[in-house]
Design an enzyme around this catalytic site. Structure first.
Site, PDB file in Angstrom:
ATOM      1  N   THR A 196      -8.081   6.912  -1.347  1.00 53.76           N
ATOM      2  CA  THR A 196      -6.679   7.090  -1.267  1.00 53.76           C
ATOM      3  C   THR A 196      -6.032   6.115  -2.186  1.00 53.76           C
ATOM      4  O   THR A 196      -6.250   5.465  -2.804  1.00 53.76           O
ATOM      5  CB  THR A 196      -6.194   6.424   0.246  1.00 53.76           C
ATOM      6  N   ARG A 197      -4.595   6.541  -2.553  1.00 47.21           N
ATOM      7  CA  ARG A 197      -3.691   5.762  -3.345  1.00 47.21           C
ATOM      8  C   ARG A 197      -2.542   5.901  -2.449  1.00 47.21           C
ATOM      9  O   ARG A 197      -1.555   5.576  -3.334  1.00 47.21           O
ATOM     10  CB  ARG A 197      -3.570   6.696  -4.581  1.00 47.21           C
ATOM     11  N   HIS A 201      -0.959   6.798   7.041  1.00 43.32           N
ATOM     12  CA  HIS A 201      -0.145   6.832   8.327  1.00 43.32           C
ATOM     13  C   HIS A 201      -1.274   7.781   9.251  1.00 43.32           C
ATOM     14  O   HIS A 201      -2.413   7.941   9.022  1.00 43.32           O
ATOM     15  CB  HIS A 201       0.937   8.043   7.920  1.00 43.32           C
ATOM     16  N   HIS A 204      -3.695  10.667   8.204  1.00 43.76           N
ATOM     17  CA  HIS A 204      -4.939  10.504   7.536  1.00 43.76           C
ATOM     18  C   HIS A 204      -6.148   9.352   8.304  1.00 43.76           C
ATOM     19  O   HIS A 204      -7.077   9.470   8.096  1.00 43.76           O
ATOM     20  CB  HIS A 204      -4.629   9.606   6.088  1.00 43.76           C
TER      21      HIS A 204
END
Ligand code: ZN
Length: 388
Positions: A196-197, A201, A204
């Site tokens: 992830t970058r 929330h 995800h």
């Protein structure tokens, strides 16, 4: 019992041991110096700790073209994005035929590594842009970075004196050997990795937990190398992950550590590259959502999932887990996706990225079905701090 073999079979560690380091440091002081850009410094760190196993240094011309043309190294191993060290014409001239160069973070800094030079070759910028990013458009952040890099590449094997120094996320900087040891200590035989970058929330979180239902453990592995300026800064993201892990993730089944790579925004090619790297960290499974590593509308929604089909079964080793976008559905009374929810848009809590940013900027929490309040509050504070 290891979770999975590293890519190519050998987990590299390019750090010189204590006995070799003294002689190497003396040698490095006498060598010509090459300043490494922040992006390539991330690659140096990844190479040093074995995240890019089986690579032992920056790639040469044969591998460069082989990766661009076939998504494989010249020895046939799957590999989707070249790992090169740039040098401009001046820099190439200063090397003056030397067979080794000391790599430094800035002029006058202590050498971090010695590169045993095997060749210098010319970058084919247009070919590389098309192959890696699928476009030559300089508005694409990856293409832009490629244009800022030198015209030539210097290749060879690396002997590393020390990792690039960091003063952030120190307790989260686990090497592949360390994540592997941690998985073993926890008794995890199967582990799913999540790249992830962004802040996480509910959507995800749901994907991660769906994946965790079928494996032993979850590694949330945020990328902390260079990203584009409008992405949420890594220190803010890390506070969000800590809030989630504090309240909503089982400690014996989930962990966070950081991924030192720089972001390429290469979409499908980067999805493969991210999966291979996570295999080196010991992950057996890897989550691939819609538009993985995408930017703008350069890639199709499912391209980053479909590209996995271009490899023979077992070639990558790590198992991709493909997901649809997910949302809270008021009628299902739970998180769901178009695969599992029969209801219409009017029952689903979904917000555009633009809308969420606007709410946060106004100090307003998005609905709790969209974002955990703890995460929303951290993002609201960060937006105020940034004066945005
Ligand atoms: Zn529903």
């Amino acid at each position: 019992m290891p979770t999975i073999e590293p890519h190519g079979g050998t987990l590299r560690n390019l750090l010189a041991d204590a006995t070799a380091a003294d002689a190497l440091r003396d040698e490095a002081r006498q060598l010509p110096k090459l300043v490494v850009s922040p992006r390539e410094l991330s690659d140096l760190e990844m190479l040093a700790v074995g995240a890019l196993s089986p690579l032992t240094g920056f790639q040469g011309e044969a591998d460069y073209h082989s990766v661009l043309e076939t998504m494989h190294l010249s020895d046939g191993l799957a590999w989707s994005i070249p790992v090169t060290l740039s040098v401009d014409d001046d820099g190439a001239h200063r090397l003056g035929g030397a067979d080794a160069v000391a790599l430094v973070q800035a002029d006058g800094a202590e050498p971090l590594a010695v590169l045993r030079i095997t060749e210098l070759f010319s970058r084919e910028r247009a070919k590389e842009a098309k192959a890696v990013f699928g476009t030559e458009d300089v508005a694409h952040p990856g293409v832009q970075a490629l244009h800022e890099a030198g015209d030539r590449c210097v290749a060879g094997s690396l002997e590393v004196l020390k990792l690039p120094p960091h003063d952030d996320f120190v307790e989260y900087r686990l090497t592949p050997a360390e994540t592997r040891a941690e998985f073993e200590r926890r008794g995890w035989r199967t582990v799913v990795g999540f790249q992830t970058r962004n802040p996480i929330h509910r959507a995800h979180e749901y994907l991660q937990k769906c994946a965790l239902e079928i494996v032993d453990g979850l590694l949330v592995h945020p990328l902390v190398g260079a990203t584009k300026a409008d992405d949420v800064p890594p220190d803010v993201r890390m506070r969000c992950y800590e809030a989630l892990f504090g309240g909503y993730y089982p400690k014996d089944r989930a962990m966070v550590s950081v991924f030192p790579a720089a972001m390429r925004y290469a979409g499908p090619k980067e999805a493969i590259w991210h999966a291979i790297c996570r295999k080196n960290y010991g992950c057996t499974h890897f989550i691939v959502g819609r538009d993985h590593a995408g930017v703008g509308d350069y890639y199709g929604t499912y391209e980053a999932q479909e590209i996995f089909e271009r490899f023979e079964p077992g070639e990558l080793g790590i198992t991709p887990l493909m997901f649809e976008h997910s949302f809270w559905c008021n009628r299902c009374e739970g998180m769901a996706s178009p695969k599992t929810c029969p209801h219409g848009e009017e029952d689903r809590v979904s917000l555009s990225g633009t809308k969420v940013r606007e709410m946060l900027r106004n100090g307003e929490r998005p609905p709790r079905e969209f974002s955990r309040p703890e995460v929303a509050d951290i993002l609201i504070d960060a937006m105020r701090g940034a004066g945005a």
